[in-house]
Design an enzyme around this catalytic site. Structure first.
Site, mmCIF file in Angstrom:
data_model
loop_
_atom_site.group_PDB
_atom_site.id
_atom_site.type_symbol
_atom_site.label_atom_id
_atom_site.label_comp_id
_atom_site.label_asym_id
_atom_site.label_seq_id
_atom_site.Cartn_x
_atom_site.Cartn_y
_atom_site.Cartn_z
ATOM 1 N N SER A 1 76.192 65.564 38.713
ATOM 2 C CA SER A 1 76.948 64.396 38.536
ATOM 3 C C SER A 1 78.291 64.751 38.118
ATOM 4 O O SER A 1 78.691 66.124 37.465
ATOM 5 C CB SER A 1 76.359 63.987 37.147
ATOM 6 O OG SER A 1 77.497 62.804 36.358
ATOM 7 N N THR B 1 65.412 48.214 91.099
ATOM 8 C CA THR B 1 66.285 47.477 90.181
ATOM 9 C C THR B 1 66.716 48.354 88.845
ATOM 10 O O THR B 1 66.134 49.395 88.798
ATOM 11 C CB THR B 1 65.668 46.086 89.761
ATOM 12 O OG1 THR B 1 66.572 45.363 88.962
ATOM 13 C CG2 THR B 1 64.562 46.301 88.609
ATOM 14 N N HIS C 1 49.242 52.795 36.723
ATOM 15 C CA HIS C 1 50.179 51.862 36.033
ATOM 16 C C HIS C 1 51.245 52.500 35.514
ATOM 17 O O HIS C 1 52.052 52.022 34.656
ATOM 18 C CB HIS C 1 49.636 50.741 35.363
ATOM 19 C CG HIS C 1 48.360 50.247 35.712
ATOM 20 N ND1 HIS C 1 48.196 49.122 36.705
ATOM 21 C CD2 HIS C 1 47.019 50.635 35.494
ATOM 22 C CE1 HIS C 1 47.135 48.787 36.702
ATOM 23 N NE2 HIS C 1 46.333 49.740 36.150
ATOM 24 N N ARG D 1 61.993 38.559 81.946
ATOM 25 C CA ARG D 1 62.983 39.153 81.209
ATOM 26 C C ARG D 1 64.286 38.377 80.608
ATOM 27 O O ARG D 1 64.537 37.451 81.323
ATOM 28 C CB ARG D 1 63.442 40.511 81.810
ATOM 29 C CG ARG D 1 64.813 40.252 82.451
ATOM 30 C CD ARG D 1 65.366 41.767 82.605
ATOM 31 N NE ARG D 1 65.817 42.009 81.103
ATOM 32 C CZ ARG D 1 66.263 43.209 80.814
ATOM 33 N NH1 ARG D 1 66.800 44.147 81.650
ATOM 34 N NH2 ARG D 1 66.583 43.713 79.694
#
Length: 477
Positions: free
Chosen positions: A282, A104, A152, A322
């Site tokens: 930049s 298939t 932190h 399927r």
């Protein structure tokens, strides 16, 4: 390049030619033909009336695909697999009757997907190893250089530059283990038929169960795989796609962790990604040196992490043996996940290979905070000199707050050591206190941990895969 239609940035800007070819139509259709040859050879070897002349004809045209014929045929029949069966048959008139015999569409479609994903994972493995090699060398080089650690994003007990790199490396090491595992589980679909029952082969081989049991193992061997999945519907389980994309998402998360840390360190001017001589940071601020490579890593990684949801949802929503709502999604999510991770790893390799460290800036930052971190050692020295620990603890707490105010409110240098030296309760001179200001006294076992990690985990892995090392990344933009 065409400018009048959408072009995927993954192809135009980020992914390597090597990864792009793995997911190219040419790779797919050549693999289809290899699978048809493997099927025909297997059927011949198991006794079906297929001649060596037919096999030879198929092999003769395995690579010269007549795309124009397949394309024209697909316009008529609206079926890609049958169009290529037809096109192959045009080139192989003697063999056209046995092409795709008993199979298939998923025989070529799904097996090719597994083959392609396996090759793509092997390329990812190669590039990941090279990133790990560069990180290992960097960690080794800077394993003794003290730097301010953060919890932190607040100053904490010092670590070393190399130890921090070892944390990035460990994330990739975990990804490598996951990738290796998934690679070891890659299995072909084999040839299972329309609902996975092999009913067509039961007919072809007149019910000979022994011969039918040999079909999948023989195909797997011919295609370079150890085995095929034991059971399936028409398709292989889409959970396989989920596992593969989860590995890519894991690498993306590790890359993001590293690139975000580098971006923060570049803000602190302690570490800087490569910046080319003529590169513009930049359009307005000519002095800027933006971490554009690390930002691109984070950006592409975000895409990959989100993309991993696609196969997970697809896997969950497959009906019975399927449905076809997986197809369009797979055509996007699988290749683009790999193309993106390919670009990410090239960027990671480029960044780590050219990472610049600024020891003087690192020293300045650590020395500005070290008096606070040295207070426990200072207190112990003062106790040895005859002081009362509880009284000294309270005095250090008070003086630390006063020094903190001097730094934060008045914008002056940290004067904690001066305040302690002036307090007779400590009975310590400025010279005594200065002896506590060696950052290496506060990095714990950073160096030893890096050495042990590299020796036990990383160097053996790199040695085992040394034939994959030596990759250099090319960044397009």
């Amino acid at each position: 390049m065409s400018t009048d239609r959408y072009q995927s940035p993954l192809s135009e800007r980020y992914a390597s030619k090597e990864m792009q070819y793995i997911f190219s139509p040419d790779k797919k259709f050549r693999t289809w033909r290899k699978l048809w040859i493997a099927l025909a050879e297997t059927e011949k070897e198991l006794g079906l009336p297929i001649t060596q002349e037919q096999i030879d004809e198929l092999k003769e045209h395995a690579d010269d695909i007549n795309y124009d014929v397949a394309k024209a045929r697909e316009k008529e029949v609206r079926h890609d697999v049958m169009s290529h069966v037809y096109a192959y048959g045009v080139q192989c008139p003697k063999a056209k009757g046995i092409i795709h015999l008993g199979a298939t569409s998923c025989y070529v479609g799904d097996n090719t997907d597994i083959i392609v994903m396996t090759e793509a994972l092997q390329l990812v493995k190669k590039k990941l190893l090279n990133v790990m090699k560069e990180l290992a060398d960097f960690a080794d080089q800077y394993k003794e250089l003290p730097t301010l650690a953060f919890t932190h994003f607040q100053p904490a007990q010092p670590t070393t530059v190399g130890k921090r790199a070892a944390l990035w490396l460990q994330e990739f090491y975990l990804d490598f283990e996951d990738l290796n595992y998934v690679l070891s589980t890659m299995k072909l679909l084999g040839s299972k038929g329309t609902t996975g029952t092999q009913a067509s082969f039961l007919e072809l081989f007149d019910g000979d169960q022994e011969k039918i049991d040999k079909i999948d193992p023989m195909i797997a061997e011919k295609m370079g795989f150890k085995e095929c999945v034991p059971v399936s519907g028409q398709t292989y389980s889409r959970k396989m796609d989920t596992r593969v994309l989860n590995v890519l998402a894991g690498i993306a998360a590790s890359a993001t962790k590293m690139s975000n840390d580098i971006r923060l360190l570049q803000h602190l001017k302690e570490v800087e990604e490569p910046f080319e001589k003529s590169q513009i940071g930049s359009s307005a601020m000519a002095y800027k040196r933006n971490p554009m490579r690390s930002e691109r890593i984070a950006s592409l990684s975000r895409y990959v992490m989100v993309d991993a949801l696609n196969p997970a949802i697809t896997s969950a929503t497959q009906w019975f043996e399927r449905t076809l709502d997986d197809s369009a999604n797979k055509r996007l999510s699988i290749p683009e996940g790999f193309l993106a991770i390919d670009g990410i790893l090239d960027l990671c390799l480029n960044v780590v290979d050219g990472l610049v460290v600024y020891p003087k800036v690192i020293e300045k930052h650590i020395m500005s905070e070290l008096p606070f971190m040295a207070t426990e050692n200072i207190m112990m020295d003062a106790v040895k000199a005859g002081g009362d620990r509880q009284e000294l603890h309270e005095k250090i707490r008070t003086l630390s707050m006063e020094a903190g105010k001097t730094v934060k409110v008045e914008g002056k240098e940290n004067n904690l050591l001066q305040l302690i030296a002036e307090d007779p309760a400590f009975n310590l001179s400025a010279e005594d206190l200065q002896k506590t200001m060696d950052p290496k006294k506060y990095v714990g076992r950073s160096k030893e941990q890096v050495d042990a990690f590299l020796k036990k985990c990383i160097r053996p892995l790199l040695e085992e895969n040394k034939e994959l090392l030596g990759v250099k990344a090319v960044i397009n933009v």
